[in-house]
Design a protein around this motif. Structure first.
Motif, PDB file in Angstrom:
ATOM      1  N   THR A 187       0.816  -1.219   0.000  1.00  0.00           N
ATOM      2  CA  THR A 187       0.000   0.000   0.000  1.00  0.00           C
ATOM      3  C   THR A 187       0.851   1.273   0.000  1.00  0.00           C
ATOM      4  O   THR A 187       0.481   2.265  -0.612  1.00  0.00           O
ATOM      5  CB  THR A 187      -0.968   0.024   1.202  1.00  0.00           C
ATOM      6  N   ALA A 188       1.996   1.224   0.673  1.00  0.00           N
ATOM      7  CA  ALA A 188       2.863   2.405   0.697  1.00  0.00           C
ATOM      8  C   ALA A 188       3.322   2.748  -0.720  1.00  0.00           C
ATOM      9  O   ALA A 188       3.386   3.919  -1.103  1.00  0.00           O
ATOM     10  CB  ALA A 188       4.061   2.159   1.600  1.00  0.00           C
ATOM     11  N   ILE A 189       3.608   1.717  -1.473  1.00  0.00           N
ATOM     12  CA  ILE A 189       4.048   1.925  -2.851  1.00  0.00           C
ATOM     13  C   ILE A 189       2.964   2.627  -3.667  1.00  0.00           C
ATOM     14  O   ILE A 189       3.235   3.573  -4.401  1.00  0.00           O
ATOM     15  CB  ILE A 189       4.387   0.566  -3.509  1.00  0.00           C
ATOM     16  N   TYR A 190       1.741   2.151  -3.490  1.00  0.00           N
ATOM     17  CA  TYR A 190       0.657   2.752  -4.266  1.00  0.00           C
ATOM     18  C   TYR A 190       0.441   4.200  -3.854  1.00  0.00           C
ATOM     19  O   TYR A 190       0.185   5.064  -4.689  1.00  0.00           O
ATOM     20  CB  TYR A 190      -0.638   1.955  -4.088  1.00  0.00           C
ATOM     21  N   GLU A 195       0.661   9.934  -5.339  1.00  0.00           N
ATOM     22  CA  GLU A 195       1.185  11.292  -5.166  1.00  0.00           C
ATOM     23  C   GLU A 195       1.799  11.804  -6.458  1.00  0.00           C
ATOM     24  O   GLU A 195       1.651  12.972  -6.808  1.00  0.00           O
ATOM     25  CB  GLU A 195       2.240  11.329  -4.037  1.00  0.00           C
ATOM     26  N   ILE A 196       2.468  10.934  -7.153  1.00  0.00           N
ATOM     27  CA  ILE A 196       3.068  11.332  -8.431  1.00  0.00           C
ATOM     28  C   ILE A 196       1.981  11.806  -9.398  1.00  0.00           C
ATOM     29  O   ILE A 196       2.101  12.850 -10.035  1.00  0.00           O
ATOM     30  CB  ILE A 196       3.837  10.140  -9.069  1.00  0.00           C
ATOM     31  N   LEU A 197       0.920  11.036  -9.462  1.00  0.00           N
ATOM     32  CA  LEU A 197      -0.161  11.389 -10.388  1.00  0.00           C
ATOM     33  C   LEU A 197      -0.842  12.687  -9.979  1.00  0.00           C
ATOM     34  O   LEU A 197      -1.171  13.528 -10.825  1.00  0.00           O
ATOM     35  CB  LEU A 197      -1.188  10.253 -10.438  1.00  0.00           C
ATOM     36  N   LEU A 198      -1.041  12.804  -8.678  1.00  0.00           N
ATOM     37  CA  LEU A 198      -1.665  14.021  -8.166  1.00  0.00           C
ATOM     38  C   LEU A 198      -0.787  15.226  -8.508  1.00  0.00           C
ATOM     39  O   LEU A 198      -1.273  16.282  -8.925  1.00  0.00           O
ATOM     40  CB  LEU A 198      -1.807  13.902  -6.639  1.00  0.00           C
ATOM     41  N   ALA A 199       0.500  15.021  -8.353  1.00  0.00           N
ATOM     42  CA  ALA A 199       1.443  16.118  -8.585  1.00  0.00           C
ATOM     43  C   ALA A 199       1.524  16.492 -10.061  1.00  0.00           C
ATOM     44  O   ALA A 199       1.613  17.674 -10.395  1.00  0.00           O
ATOM     45  CB  ALA A 199       2.826  15.731  -8.068  1.00  0.00           C
ATOM     46  N   LEU A 285      -8.821   5.299  -8.583  1.00  0.00           N
ATOM     47  CA  LEU A 285      -7.534   4.607  -8.519  1.00  0.00           C
ATOM     48  C   LEU A 285      -7.206   4.204  -7.094  1.00  0.00           C
ATOM     49  O   LEU A 285      -6.583   3.176  -6.851  1.00  0.00           O
ATOM     50  CB  LEU A 285      -6.423   5.522  -9.041  1.00  0.00           C
ATOM     51  N   MET A 286      -7.638   5.064  -6.165  1.00  0.00           N
ATOM     52  CA  MET A 286      -7.355   4.815  -4.743  1.00  0.00           C
ATOM     53  C   MET A 286      -8.660   4.978  -3.999  1.00  0.00           C
ATOM     54  O   MET A 286      -9.313   6.019  -4.091  1.00  0.00           O
ATOM     55  CB  MET A 286      -6.308   5.835  -4.266  1.00  0.00           C
ATOM     56  N   LYS A 287      -9.040   3.929  -3.315  1.00  0.00           N
ATOM     57  CA  LYS A 287     -10.303   3.955  -2.601  1.00  0.00           C
ATOM     58  C   LYS A 287     -10.158   4.753  -1.309  1.00  0.00           C
ATOM     59  O   LYS A 287      -9.045   5.017  -0.862  1.00  0.00           O
ATOM     60  CB  LYS A 287     -10.756   2.525  -2.305  1.00  0.00           C
ATOM     61  N   SER A 288     -11.272   5.100  -0.717  1.00  0.00           N
ATOM     62  CA  SER A 288     -11.203   5.936   0.481  1.00  0.00           C
ATOM     63  C   SER A 288     -10.605   5.171   1.665  1.00  0.00           C
ATOM     64  O   SER A 288     -10.214   5.764   2.653  1.00  0.00           O
ATOM     65  CB  SER A 288     -12.584   6.490   0.834  1.00  0.00           C
ATOM     66  N   ASP A 289     -10.534   3.877   1.557  1.00  0.00           N
ATOM     67  CA  ASP A 289      -9.901   3.109   2.634  1.00  0.00           C
ATOM     68  C   ASP A 289      -8.383   3.043   2.450  1.00  0.00           C
ATOM     69  O   ASP A 289      -7.684   2.368   3.193  1.00  0.00           O
ATOM     70  CB  ASP A 289     -10.500   1.701   2.737  1.00  0.00           C
TER      71      ASP A 289
END
Length: 592
Positions: A187-190, A195-199, A285-289
């Motif tokens: 999960t840390a990797i994802y 963050e990269i995509l957000l950035a 891409l990333m769920k709220s959990d």
RNA sequence: GGCGAUAUGGUGUAACUGGUUAACACGUCGCCCUCUCAAGGCGAAGAGUUCGGGUUCGAGCCCCGAUAUCGCUACCA
């Protein structure tokens, strides 16, 4: 040569190389395929030269013909030493942007229940693909959906794959240089990658609740517009986002799909496939959990694990554009995509447990031989060359032998270019015939061993002893009491299964509910009993009616050793199959 | 509904760059073998290649258009 691929052959070769770089460039149907044939190799003599002015649609082979009955000029002029022989390196023939990385493929089953035949099917194909090219076959566990997670499932997947005879070079159990191989441990990797995509602006945070999204969906359906996320959160101001984050509001991260243009990718079996971006959703891409969805995890892991070829089921075609977009957003090299036809039920729908035994445990426990199952799976979709009439005549071999082959033979001869794209029906009848062929070829000693390892294993017999010992007066009576634990076809007559005070329709409906309850149950005495009693109470069925009905179905008789214990011994896969077969049989039109 | 994929007997697959009565296996049916049932042997029925046009001397293979089926259309994979 069967022509399986159509493409427009109206571009000069020089145009080919540039097409794959830019995005989102809607390429024509075949720049890249074209380049495959024209780069790095001389053009085969039997394929017409491109003509700048002709724009005729023709069919070309998907893959060099080296393994076909008639070797192509290619393979004649360029004999290539291969690790295991065979399909002369599709990678070699491919476009030049593939820097001949070592072949690495993977299967990524989800631990949500019993190991699935589809997993073995795709696993087999991946395995063969990798081994033919001297590459690696990787097992990755996609356990990002904690709502469907079944704790016993992962081990069952390992066991089932080993049973059919597939071994993986890297995986959660054997490790490897690109671990961990369990997505829940990554999960840390994802998070980093999100963050990269957000950035870089290719993804955005979205704060809607599941309820809000559902309401939106319903509205869209009512308005007969395609249900799709409306992209509202794209327009959130930075202040707004910061405010939401500050108050700890849960959010998802979505892919920012370009509003215009299209994405084209090449399916190695079908050619180029194009999707307009207006038809591609802003996928979560990333769920709220905090867990990634398949789309993100799969792309990130495939890249990090050096996967060169994604060989997966056809159902993924529709979401491949999202994956392409992700590769591009990260600036990563793309793998090749091979979408395999989906295994089907007899009615041609996607194979499902309600219409077909799909648990590998079922096949193992019912006494199918692993090589036969693998063989049958290898038959699905073609891939193995068939003998020509001349060969049959000249070699005088039994024609049915064409359908019978081993894994090593598959490694030698299986040809991905031969795969036929229609969804093959998984036909139990032919599987049984094949299994019978394997059984008959066994030596008596081997047959005995097979029996002793499965249907008459010590473990199985021992599990039955507590059920029968108190009920026998002679050992010879065991068959009278426990025959149903050694039988395949058990079908109670109506006077045995139908409760006195019940109609057949309501009874069958109740069996359906028993089935649903048991499908969800953990397979131990207490869980099974609990689920059944809970159901009975809810539906107004007495414990006696409830259990006697199930006893009839499972044992075929009104008398049997303790029901629940018997079911535990008999196994979940086979018990549920017996129930499904019962229901299917009862739904058959009756004579008279 | 939208998007995508696919389409050869009941099922799985063949059919070389378009070329004679569309092949093999499973299944079905019949006969033989046989105490029975399987297995095995022999044989048969079953598709004119989803449909309609077109190109061609010739189309399952090429072109155009339909249709059907399947998949996707989730904070599931």
């Amino acid at each position: 040569m069967p022509a399986r691929l159509r493409f427009w052959r109206c571009f000069p070769a020089s145009a080919a190389s540039s097409s794959s770089a830019s995005w989102p460039l809607a390429t024509g149907r075949s720049f890249r395929l074209h380049s495959r044939l024209t780069t790095r190799r001389s053009i085969p003599r039997n394929i017409p030269q491109p003509h700048p002015h002709s724009c005729r649609q023709i069919r070309v082979p998907r893959v060099p013909q080296g393994t076909r009955a008639h070797p192509s000029p290619l393979s004649q002029h360029h004999p290539q030493p291969q690790p295991v022989a065979l399909v002369p390196s599709i990678a070699d023939m491919s476009e030049s942007n593939t820097t001949s990385r070592p072949t690495r493929v993977r299967i990524a089953p989800s631990p949500t229940g019993d190991p699935h035949v589809g997993t073995a099917y795709i696993g087999l194909l991946n395995y063969v693909f990798a081994k033919q090219r001297g590459g690696q076959f990787i097992l990755r566990i996609e356990d990002t959906d904690r709502t469907r997670f079944v704790s016993t499932s992962e081990q069952m997947i390992f066991d089932a794959l080993k049973w059919v005879g597939l071994t993986w070079d890297e995986g959660p159990d054997v490790g490897g240089p690109f671990g961990p191989y369990r997505q829940s441990e990554r999960t840390a990797i994802y998070r980093e990658h999100v963050e990269i995509l957000l950035a870089n602006g290719t993804a955005y945070r979205s704060f809607e609740t599941a309820e809000e999204l559902e309401a939106m969906r319903q509205q869209q359906i009512a308005a007969k517009t395609p249900p799709r996320y409306n992209g509202a959160a794209r327009h959130l101001s930075q202040e707004q986002i910061d405010a939401y984050l500050a108050e700890g509001r849960p959010y998802t991260v979505r892919l920012k799909v370009p509003l215009e243009g299209s994405t084209t990718f090449r399916d190695e079996l079908r050619g180029d496939i194009t999707f307009e971006h207006t038809n591609v959703d802003d996928q979560v891409l990333m769920k709220s959990d905090g867990f990634p969805t398949y789309h993100l995890a799969n792309v990130v892991d495939d890249h990090l694990m050096g996967i060169t070829d994604v060989i997966r089921a056809e159902e993924w075609i529709s979401s491949t554009p999202k994956h392409i977009l992700l590769y591009k957003a990260f600036g990563w090299e793309m793998p090749k995509f091979w979408h395999m036809p989906l295994l089907r039920n007899a009615d041609k729908s996607k194979i499902s447990k309600r219409k077909n035994p799909v648990s590998l445990n079922f096949y193992r426990d019912s006494g199918y031989l692993a090589p036969a199952v693998l063989n049958y799976l290898g038959l699905m979709g073609g891939g193995m060359p068939q003998l020509t009439e001349q060969e049959i005549v000249s070699r005088g071999i039994n024609t049915k032998e064409t359908d019978i082959f081993t894994l090593p033979e598959m490694l030698e001869k299986y040809d991905f270019a031969r795969i036929s794209l229609g969804g093959p029906v998984f036909d139990l009848v032919k599987l049984k015939w094949l299994n019978g062929e394997y059984l008959r070829k066994l030596s008596p000693e081997a047959f005995f061993s097979a029996m002793r390892e499965t249907i008459f294993s010590d473990a199985y017999l021992q599990s039955i002893i507590p059920l029968v010992q108190a009920r026998l007066e002679t050992l010879g009576q065991i068959g009278d009491l426990a025959d149903f634990l050694f039988r395949d076809n058990v079908m109670p007559p109506e006077n045995v299964w139908l409760p006195k005070k019940r109609e057949s329709a309501e009874t069958l409906a109740f069996v359906g509910e028993q089935l649903t309850a048991l499908e969800a149950a953990t397979w131990d005495k207490d869980s099974i009993e609990g689920e059944l009693k809970k159901l009975g109470e809810a539906k107004g069925w007495s414990v006696k009616e409830n259990f006697m009905l199930l006893r009839a179905i499972v044992s075929g008789s009104a008398t049997s050793p303790p029901l629940v214990e018997s079911m535990v011994v008999f196994g979940k896969a086979r018990t549920l199959d017996r129930m499904r077969r019962f229901l299917a049989f009862q739904k058959l039109p009756k004579r008279n």
